[in-house]
Design a protein around this motif. Sequence first.
Motif, PDB file in Angstrom:
ATOM      1  N   SER A 103       0.819  -1.218   0.000  1.00 41.69           N
ATOM      2  CA  SER A 103       0.000   0.000   0.000  1.00 41.69           C
ATOM      3  C   SER A 103       0.849   1.263   0.000  1.00 41.69           C
ATOM      4  CB  SER A 103      -0.954   0.006   1.196  1.00 41.69           C
ATOM      5  OG  SER A 103      -0.244  -0.179   2.397  1.00 41.69           O
ATOM      6  N   PHE A 104       2.068   1.211   0.520  1.00 36.94           N
ATOM      7  CA  PHE A 104       2.932   2.394   0.531  1.00 36.94           C
ATOM      8  C   PHE A 104       3.770   2.503  -0.732  1.00 36.94           C
ATOM      9  CE2 PHE A 104       5.099  -1.061   2.724  1.00 36.94           C
ATOM     10  CZ  PHE A 104       6.322  -1.114   2.070  1.00 36.94           C
ATOM     11  N   GLN A 105       3.570   1.589  -1.680  1.00 34.78           N
ATOM     12  CA  GLN A 105       4.349   1.611  -2.907  1.00 34.78           C
ATOM     13  C   GLN A 105       3.531   2.208  -4.057  1.00 34.78           C
ATOM     14  OE1 GLN A 105       5.540  -2.560  -2.998  1.00 34.78           O
ATOM     15  NE2 GLN A 105       7.634  -1.984  -2.458  1.00 34.78           N
ATOM     16  N   ALA A 106       3.099   1.370  -4.994  1.00 30.63           N
ATOM     17  CA  ALA A 106       2.648   1.899  -6.277  1.00 30.63           C
ATOM     18  C   ALA A 106       1.270   1.409  -6.715  1.00 30.63           C
ATOM     19  CB  ALA A 106       3.686   1.544  -7.342  1.00 30.63           C
ATOM     20  N   ARG A 107       0.362   1.208  -5.792  1.00 32.51           N
ATOM     21  CA  ARG A 107      -0.967   0.693  -6.137  1.00 32.51           C
ATOM     22  C   ARG A 107      -1.635   1.524  -7.229  1.00 32.51           C
ATOM     23  NH1 ARG A 107      -6.227   1.792  -4.536  1.00 32.51           N
ATOM     24  NH2 ARG A 107      -7.620  -0.012  -4.703  1.00 32.51           N
ATOM     25  N   ASP A 108      -1.719   2.832  -7.053  1.00 32.04           N
ATOM     26  CA  ASP A 108      -2.391   3.692  -8.032  1.00 32.04           C
ATOM     27  C   ASP A 108      -1.671   3.709  -9.378  1.00 32.04           C
ATOM     28  OD1 ASP A 108      -4.294   4.230  -6.107  1.00 32.04           O
ATOM     29  OD2 ASP A 108      -3.380   6.134  -5.515  1.00 32.04           O
ATOM     30  N   PHE A 109      -0.353   3.612  -9.348  1.00 34.20           N
ATOM     31  CA  PHE A 109       0.454   3.549 -10.572  1.00 34.20           C
ATOM     32  C   PHE A 109       0.014   2.367 -11.437  1.00 34.20           C
ATOM     33  CE2 PHE A 109       4.263   1.469 -12.425  1.00 34.20           C
ATOM     34  CZ  PHE A 109       4.663   2.444 -13.325  1.00 34.20           C
ATOM     35  N   TYR A 110      -0.127   1.188 -10.832  1.00 35.31           N
ATOM     36  CA  TYR A 110      -0.508   0.000 -11.596  1.00 35.31           C
ATOM     37  C   TYR A 110      -1.949   0.093 -12.097  1.00 35.31           C
ATOM     38  CZ  TYR A 110       3.882  -1.943 -10.012  1.00 35.31           C
ATOM     39  OH  TYR A 110       5.221  -2.158  -9.764  1.00 35.31           O
ATOM     40  N   ILE A 111      -2.832   0.643 -11.289  1.00 37.66           N
ATOM     41  CA  ILE A 111      -4.220   0.814 -11.734  1.00 37.66           C
ATOM     42  C   ILE A 111      -4.263   1.738 -12.947  1.00 37.66           C
ATOM     43  CG2 ILE A 111      -6.445   1.822 -11.083  1.00 37.66           C
ATOM     44  CD1 ILE A 111      -5.906   0.748  -8.209  1.00 37.66           C
ATOM     45  N   LYS A 112      -3.508   2.824 -12.900  1.00 35.89           N
ATOM     46  CA  LYS A 112      -3.454   3.780 -14.007  1.00 35.89           C
ATOM     47  C   LYS A 112      -2.953   3.116 -15.295  1.00 35.89           C
ATOM     48  CE  LYS A 112      -0.167   6.880 -14.393  1.00 35.89           C
ATOM     49  NZ  LYS A 112       0.756   7.971 -14.121  1.00 35.89           N
ATOM     50  N   LEU A 113      -2.109   2.091 -15.153  1.00 37.76           N
ATOM     51  CA  LEU A 113      -1.536   1.421 -16.317  1.00 37.76           C
ATOM     52  C   LEU A 113      -2.308   0.162 -16.716  1.00 37.76           C
ATOM     53  CD1 LEU A 113       2.217   2.017 -15.574  1.00 37.76           C
ATOM     54  CD2 LEU A 113       0.773   3.165 -17.246  1.00 37.76           C
ATOM     55  N   GLY A 114      -3.552   0.047 -16.238  1.00 40.22           N
ATOM     56  CA  GLY A 114      -4.432  -1.005 -16.725  1.00 40.22           C
ATOM     57  C   GLY A 114      -4.480  -2.274 -15.901  1.00 40.22           C
ATOM     58  N   TYR A 115      -3.837  -2.288 -14.756  1.00 38.27           N
ATOM     59  CA  TYR A 115      -3.871  -3.479 -13.913  1.00 38.27           C
ATOM     60  C   TYR A 115      -5.128  -3.473 -13.056  1.00 38.27           C
ATOM     61  CZ  TYR A 115       0.707  -5.059 -15.291  1.00 38.27           C
ATOM     62  OH  TYR A 115       1.751  -5.547 -16.021  1.00 38.27           O
ATOM     63  N   GLU A 116      -5.689  -4.664 -12.866  1.00 43.37           N
ATOM     64  CA  GLU A 116      -6.907  -4.822 -12.070  1.00 43.37           C
ATOM     65  C   GLU A 116      -6.554  -5.518 -10.758  1.00 43.37           C
ATOM     66  OE1 GLU A 116     -11.021  -7.422 -12.152  1.00 43.37           O
ATOM     67  OE2 GLU A 116      -9.946  -7.109 -14.026  1.00 43.37           O
ATOM     68  N   GLU A 117      -6.947  -4.909  -9.658  1.00 45.06           N
ATOM     69  CA  GLU A 117      -6.683  -5.507  -8.355  1.00 45.06           C
ATOM     70  C   GLU A 117      -7.611  -6.706  -8.164  1.00 45.06           C
ATOM     71  OE1 GLU A 117      -6.202  -4.125  -3.715  1.00 45.06           O
ATOM     72  OE2 GLU A 117      -6.572  -2.621  -5.256  1.00 45.06           O
TER      73      GLU A 117
END
Length: 141
Positions: A103-117
Amino acid sequence: MKYIRTDNPKEEEISEIRNKLIEYNLSHIESKEVKPIAIFVSDEDDNKIGGISATTHGNWLEITFLWVDENLRGQKIGSKLLKDVEEEAIKRGCKYSFLDTFSFQARDFYIKLGYEEVFTLEEYPLTSKRHYFVKELMENK
């Protein structure tokens, strides 16, 4: 039978268990080739300022590490590394990508690049969360 508990296992002991598990797993799946991919970014003095490491296995890309020097974040270096490793994975026949982040890393970064949690481990290890993501790299035909 002996059970031995240790707080300080030797790397060769861990490797032995890992290798036996891999051998077993590979005997039960159709795609046996696991291939590494790594892309590094260096400055003029050959100091590493970013990089990504991953493996491809069958139709999956698994991203292990993605790191960009804190002073250079926001300059699209991480986005380019991710895009480049995904392109190589597609060339290798991968249809999907998998990764995790805290959570302190890059969650939003990956979502922005098309990754689905797809799921989250709460309180990992104590106050953070660990997020797991997948992305479809190419349309299933």
